[in-house]
Enzyme design. Structure first.
Site, PDB file in Angstrom:
ATOM      1  CG  MET A 136      -7.552   8.603  -2.844  1.00  0.00           C
ATOM      2  SD  MET A 136      -7.784   7.182  -3.919  1.00  0.00           S
ATOM      3  CE  MET A 136      -6.822   7.720  -5.328  1.00  0.00           C
ATOM      4  NE  ARG A 137      -0.025   8.662   4.398  1.00  0.00           N
ATOM      5  CZ  ARG A 137       0.977   9.507   4.181  1.00  0.00           C
ATOM      6  NH1 ARG A 137       0.885  10.402   3.216  1.00  0.00           N
ATOM      7  NH2 ARG A 137       2.064   9.464   4.941  1.00  0.00           N
TER       8      ARG A 137
ATOM      9  CG  LEU B  99      -2.518   1.333   4.295  1.00  0.00           C
ATOM     10  CD1 LEU B  99      -3.433   0.125   4.416  1.00  0.00           C
ATOM     11  CD2 LEU B  99      -2.727   2.295   5.467  1.00  0.00           C
TER      12      LEU B  99
ATOM     13  CG  ASN C 147      -9.057  -0.976  -1.501  1.00  0.00           C
ATOM     14  OD1 ASN C 147      -9.685   0.049  -1.159  1.00  0.00           O
ATOM     15  ND2 ASN C 147      -8.394  -1.045  -2.638  1.00  0.00           N
TER      16      ASN C 147
ATOM     17  CG  HIS D 107      -9.352  -1.642  -7.775  1.00  0.00           C
ATOM     18  ND1 HIS D 107      -8.545  -0.536  -7.668  1.00  0.00           N
ATOM     19  CD2 HIS D 107      -9.288  -2.042  -9.068  1.00  0.00           C
ATOM     20  CE1 HIS D 107      -7.996  -0.288  -8.845  1.00  0.00           C
ATOM     21  NE2 HIS D 107      -8.428  -1.188  -9.707  1.00  0.00           N
TER      22      HIS D 107
ATOM     23  CD  GLU E 241     -16.721   1.476  -6.491  1.00  0.00           C
ATOM     24  OE1 GLU E 241     -16.362   1.962  -5.412  1.00  0.00           O
ATOM     25  OE2 GLU E 241     -16.330   1.928  -7.586  1.00  0.00           O
TER      26      GLU E 241
END
Ligand code: GRF
Length: 186
Positions: free
Chosen positions: A88-89, A91, A105, A107, A172
């Protein structure tokens, strides 16, 4: 260039996709788990499995300072592919530029629809009949890189954000290892 089959998974929290990536590893190996939150539950699980972990509390740090340290650790471990799993950051631009084409990633929506946060609430509010999840390459623009794979989940009457999240999350866990496996063989 490092071997693409040497994967680092980056997490910030519970790490259910991390588990799915490790349990479903086929053609790649998770050789490092890194977190920007020392209390991330996924770290404990990784340690319990004997996996190398790295963490540094990113709170209050500049994006560049944190990403430079992260980059060094990834280099030290000979990482070829970075898999974000609930990381949750954002880049930093230099980090993305250096690792371009090697960061993936997952999503929880059918991209390009519903980029960003709170996807399940927004999908339900819009009256959609289907949603899903997408594995994609990470670029400077949020949730916008090339799509590597996706899975569809039907929306059922009475679904809430929580029930939908649970079914999308299960999708997922099937999609991510399969998409990563295909990606590293490319
Ligand atoms: C998942 O829904 C993923 O799609 C999103 O963040 C969530 C992470 O969950 N990017 P977990 O930490 O893998 O359980």
């Amino acid at each position: 260039m490092a071997d693409p089959r040497r994967v680092a998974v980056l997490i910030s929290g519970r790490g259910s996709n991390l588990r799915a990536l490790i349990d479903g590893a086929d053609g790649y190996e998770v050789v490092l788990v890194a977190a920007n939150k020392p209390q991330a539950a996924g770290l404990d699980w990784a340690r319990s499995r004997g996996l190398p972990t790295w963490t540094w509390d990113s709170k209050g740090l500049s994006r560049e300072a944190f990403d430079e340290a992260l980059d060094q650790v990834l280099e030290d471990h000979g990482i070829g592919t970075i898999a974000l799993a609930g990381y949750m950051r954002l880049l930093s631009a230099p980090f993305i530029a250096k690792w371009r084409g090697r960061i993936v990633n997952i999503h929880p929506s059918l991209l390009p629809a519903y980029r960003g946060l709170d996807t399940h609430s927004r999908v339900l509010a819009a009256g959609e009949t289907r949603t899903g999840c997408t594995v994609h390459l990470v670029t400077e623009e949020l949730d916008s890189g090339r799509i590597l794979g996706s899975a569809t989940v039907e929306i059922e009457p009475g679904d809430t954000p929580a029930t939908l999240e649970a079914r999308v999350l299960a999708a997922e866990h099937r999609l991510y290892p399969a998409a990563l496996s295909k990606f590293v063989r490319k």
